[in-house]
Design a protein around this motif. Sequence first.
Motif, PDB file in Angstrom:
ATOM      1  N   LEU A 295       0.180   6.841 -13.736  1.00  0.00           N
ATOM      2  CA  LEU A 295      -0.364   5.560 -13.298  1.00  0.00           C
ATOM      3  C   LEU A 295       0.580   4.420 -13.663  1.00  0.00           C
ATOM      4  CD1 LEU A 295      -2.662   3.989 -11.986  1.00  0.00           C
ATOM      5  CD2 LEU A 295      -3.753   3.830 -14.235  1.00  0.00           C
ATOM      6  N   LYS A 296       1.213   4.499 -14.823  1.00  0.00           N
ATOM      7  CA  LYS A 296       2.161   3.466 -15.238  1.00  0.00           C
ATOM      8  C   LYS A 296       3.302   3.341 -14.232  1.00  0.00           C
ATOM      9  CE  LYS A 296       4.292   0.685 -18.212  1.00  0.00           C
ATOM     10  NZ  LYS A 296       3.734  -0.582 -18.745  1.00  0.00           N
ATOM     11  N   LEU A 297       3.848   4.497 -13.799  1.00  0.00           N
ATOM     12  CA  LEU A 297       4.935   4.464 -12.821  1.00  0.00           C
ATOM     13  C   LEU A 297       4.472   3.890 -11.490  1.00  0.00           C
ATOM     14  CD1 LEU A 297       6.768   7.863 -13.445  1.00  0.00           C
ATOM     15  CD2 LEU A 297       7.445   5.585 -14.220  1.00  0.00           C
ATOM     16  N   ILE A 298       3.265   4.235 -11.083  1.00  0.00           N
ATOM     17  CA  ILE A 298       2.732   3.697  -9.827  1.00  0.00           C
ATOM     18  C   ILE A 298       2.517   2.190  -9.939  1.00  0.00           C
ATOM     19  CG2 ILE A 298       0.716   3.708  -8.295  1.00  0.00           C
ATOM     20  CD1 ILE A 298       0.506   6.731  -8.859  1.00  0.00           C
ATOM     21  N   LEU A 299       2.020   1.732 -11.091  1.00  0.00           N
ATOM     22  CA  LEU A 299       1.831   0.296 -11.305  1.00  0.00           C
ATOM     23  C   LEU A 299       3.155  -0.455 -11.280  1.00  0.00           C
ATOM     24  CD1 LEU A 299      -0.812   0.392 -14.190  1.00  0.00           C
ATOM     25  CD2 LEU A 299      -1.221  -0.379 -11.846  1.00  0.00           C
ATOM     26  N   GLU A 300       4.195   0.145 -11.862  1.00  0.00           N
ATOM     27  CA  GLU A 300       5.506  -0.499 -11.937  1.00  0.00           C
ATOM     28  C   GLU A 300       6.284  -0.391 -10.624  1.00  0.00           C
ATOM     29  OE1 GLU A 300       6.922  -2.207 -14.562  1.00  0.00           O
ATOM     30  OE2 GLU A 300       4.951  -2.101 -15.521  1.00  0.00           O
ATOM     31  N   HIS A 301       6.025   0.670  -9.843  1.00  0.00           N
ATOM     32  CA  HIS A 301       6.801   0.928  -8.622  1.00  0.00           C
ATOM     33  C   HIS A 301       5.865   1.361  -7.484  1.00  0.00           C
ATOM     34  CE1 HIS A 301      10.280   0.942 -11.368  1.00  0.00           C
ATOM     35  NE2 HIS A 301       9.544   1.735 -12.138  1.00  0.00           N
ATOM     36  N   PRO A 302       4.976   0.503  -7.065  1.00  0.00           N
ATOM     37  CA  PRO A 302       3.946   0.899  -6.086  1.00  0.00           C
ATOM     38  C   PRO A 302       4.500   1.287  -4.718  1.00  0.00           C
ATOM     39  CG  PRO A 302       3.930  -1.479  -6.433  1.00  0.00           C
ATOM     40  CD  PRO A 302       4.831  -0.910  -7.473  1.00  0.00           C
ATOM     41  N   ASP A 303       5.706   0.865  -4.390  1.00  0.00           N
ATOM     42  CA  ASP A 303       6.279   1.187  -3.082  1.00  0.00           C
ATOM     43  C   ASP A 303       7.166   2.434  -3.116  1.00  0.00           C
ATOM     44  OD1 ASP A 303       5.088  -1.085  -1.955  1.00  0.00           O
ATOM     45  OD2 ASP A 303       6.774  -2.356  -2.579  1.00  0.00           O
ATOM     46  N   TYR A 304       7.334   3.017  -4.277  1.00  0.00           N
ATOM     47  CA  TYR A 304       8.278   4.141  -4.412  1.00  0.00           C
ATOM     48  C   TYR A 304       7.614   5.494  -4.150  1.00  0.00           C
ATOM     49  CZ  TYR A 304      12.057   6.982  -6.410  1.00  0.00           C
ATOM     50  OH  TYR A 304      13.063   7.898  -6.595  1.00  0.00           O
ATOM     51  N   PHE A 305       6.385   5.645  -4.618  1.00  0.00           N
ATOM     52  CA  PHE A 305       5.721   6.950  -4.564  1.00  0.00           C
ATOM     53  C   PHE A 305       4.807   7.066  -3.353  1.00  0.00           C
ATOM     54  CE2 PHE A 305       6.689   6.083  -9.021  1.00  0.00           C
ATOM     55  CZ  PHE A 305       7.425   7.221  -9.334  1.00  0.00           C
ATOM     56  N   ALA A 306       4.848   8.244  -2.722  1.00  0.00           N
ATOM     57  CA  ALA A 306       3.995   8.483  -1.555  1.00  0.00           C
ATOM     58  C   ALA A 306       2.562   8.763  -1.957  1.00  0.00           C
ATOM     59  CB  ALA A 306       4.545   9.662  -0.738  1.00  0.00           C
ATOM     60  N   ALA A 307       2.348   9.263  -3.170  1.00  0.00           N
ATOM     61  CA  ALA A 307       0.993   9.556  -3.638  1.00  0.00           C
ATOM     62  C   ALA A 307       1.032   9.924  -5.108  1.00  0.00           C
ATOM     63  CB  ALA A 307       0.364  10.697  -2.835  1.00  0.00           C
ATOM     64  N   GLY A 308      -0.138   9.853  -5.744  1.00  0.00           N
ATOM     65  CA  GLY A 308      -0.299  10.300  -7.118  1.00  0.00           C
ATOM     66  C   GLY A 308      -1.427  11.308  -7.213  1.00  0.00           C
ATOM     67  N   TYR A 309      -1.330  12.222  -8.165  1.00  0.00           N
ATOM     68  CA  TYR A 309      -2.414  13.175  -8.454  1.00  0.00           C
ATOM     69  C   TYR A 309      -2.552  13.239  -9.967  1.00  0.00           C
ATOM     70  CZ  TYR A 309       1.455  16.516  -9.159  1.00  0.00           C
ATOM     71  OH  TYR A 309       2.604  17.152  -9.599  1.00  0.00           O
ATOM     72  N   ILE A 310      -3.662  12.724 -10.477  1.00  0.00           N
ATOM     73  CA  ILE A 310      -3.786  12.404 -11.897  1.00  0.00           C
ATOM     74  C   ILE A 310      -5.024  13.069 -12.479  1.00  0.00           C
ATOM     75  CG2 ILE A 310      -4.124  10.538 -13.551  1.00  0.00           C
ATOM     76  CD1 ILE A 310      -2.572   8.707 -11.630  1.00  0.00           C
ATOM     77  N   SER A 311      -4.814  13.846 -13.549  1.00  0.00           N
ATOM     78  CA  SER A 311      -5.913  14.534 -14.237  1.00  0.00           C
ATOM     79  C   SER A 311      -6.120  13.939 -15.627  1.00  0.00           C
ATOM     80  CB  SER A 311      -5.602  16.023 -14.377  1.00  0.00           C
ATOM     81  OG  SER A 311      -5.252  16.612 -13.150  1.00  0.00           O
TER      82      SER A 311
END
Length: 428
Positions: A295-311
């Motif tokens: 989630l930290k990476l997605i918050l910092e780089h929201p345009d970089y990742f195509a999706a997240g899957y978080i448990s």
Amino acid sequence: MQKPLFLILFVLFSFTAFFAKAQKNTENKNYSIIIDGFDWGPAVSKVILPLDESPENYKAKDFEIFVTRSSTDGQIPPTQSYGKRNIILSYPSDAKGNRLEEGSHLTLVLAVAPNMPLGSPIQYMRVGNRGGNFWIDYQLQIIHQPSGTIWNNESERIRPIVDEFDLEGQFTHQSTTLSYASWIPEQVEGKIPLIIWLHGGGEGGTDPTIALMGNKAFNYASPEIQALFGGAAVLVPQAPTFWMQASEGMTRGQTNDIYNEALFALIDDFVKNNPSIDASRIYVGGCSNGGYMSLKLILEHPDYFAAGYISALAYHNEFVSDQQIKEIKNVPIWFVHSKDDQTTKPDETVVPLFKRLKDAGAKNVVFSYYDNVTDITGFFGGEDFRYNGHWSWIYSHANTARTDFDGSQVMMDGKPVTIMEWLAGQKN
């Protein structure tokens, strides 16, 4: 008076002959082990014995196996230090344990279960100021009762799928060095996506096999999951300590951690150095500590990742701002969590965060919310066997998560999908 003396001499001669035979039979007797990864972690599931005669002359019932588990790094409870392993069956095989009609080796299949610690070659211990999973000294003594032959020298460890990874990855950003494991499929045409897995708090260090096998993360390179993506690269970075380490103590999002900049630099460097990777299909996921970092990476780089899957998300909702919610609401994310998780409590982490994303207009955010974490194989009790409620990543690794927060089946393009099928369909 002569008869007792004769009996004594006979007994002494018999014991001398037996021990001489046993000593002869223990000379240079090597064995290999197979370490398989299961939902609860790794276990020694098979032992492979080289033989001088046909394996047909050996039966599983004629063997006994004893294990000694020890470590110079930390303490192992006495009840988990020594004991007998149960043998289920045997079969002729090659040196890698592959079944053959006629082989030069005998493979013994051992009983394994989540409540059999004697089967595990790792141990959760406190080493220094940190608790974690560590490889231990795992010594077997295999005894063939009819002949007195003993195998007691391990010559090879075989780890299916894990051994196919490049385990030597090292990346340094400024003063931080991260180890990592990577896997790239062979004979794939065109661009392929990248699946990134970030381990939990117990799998830090400098040996990425722990990050792969502490739980079943290596399974993203399995044929079953790879088929869903048409082939995908897999990257498993490892924190030297734990992802949530801050400059002082541990963060749950209230302060910055010390690793996210180096981690993103590693990911970006890996993508640039592997031109077969499709930069529009980079997926990041993780569990607990790794869920925080995902989630930290997605918050910092929201345009970089195509999706997240978080448990088992460990990032506390209260430390995610409304502005950050707006910035990530269009990033597809699939959360997995259990209601009885006492380590990353859902009411403090994922439940309010999911609701805020939905209220902000997020259209592609999914949340599989389980009452408990149970045995999905059915071998150990099924729904009646409960794992620690923190272990919700089991449903991600095994690709069995398929329901949303309200219990409904997740659909994509009019078809029901699992978490990995959904992930494979996301593109930036």
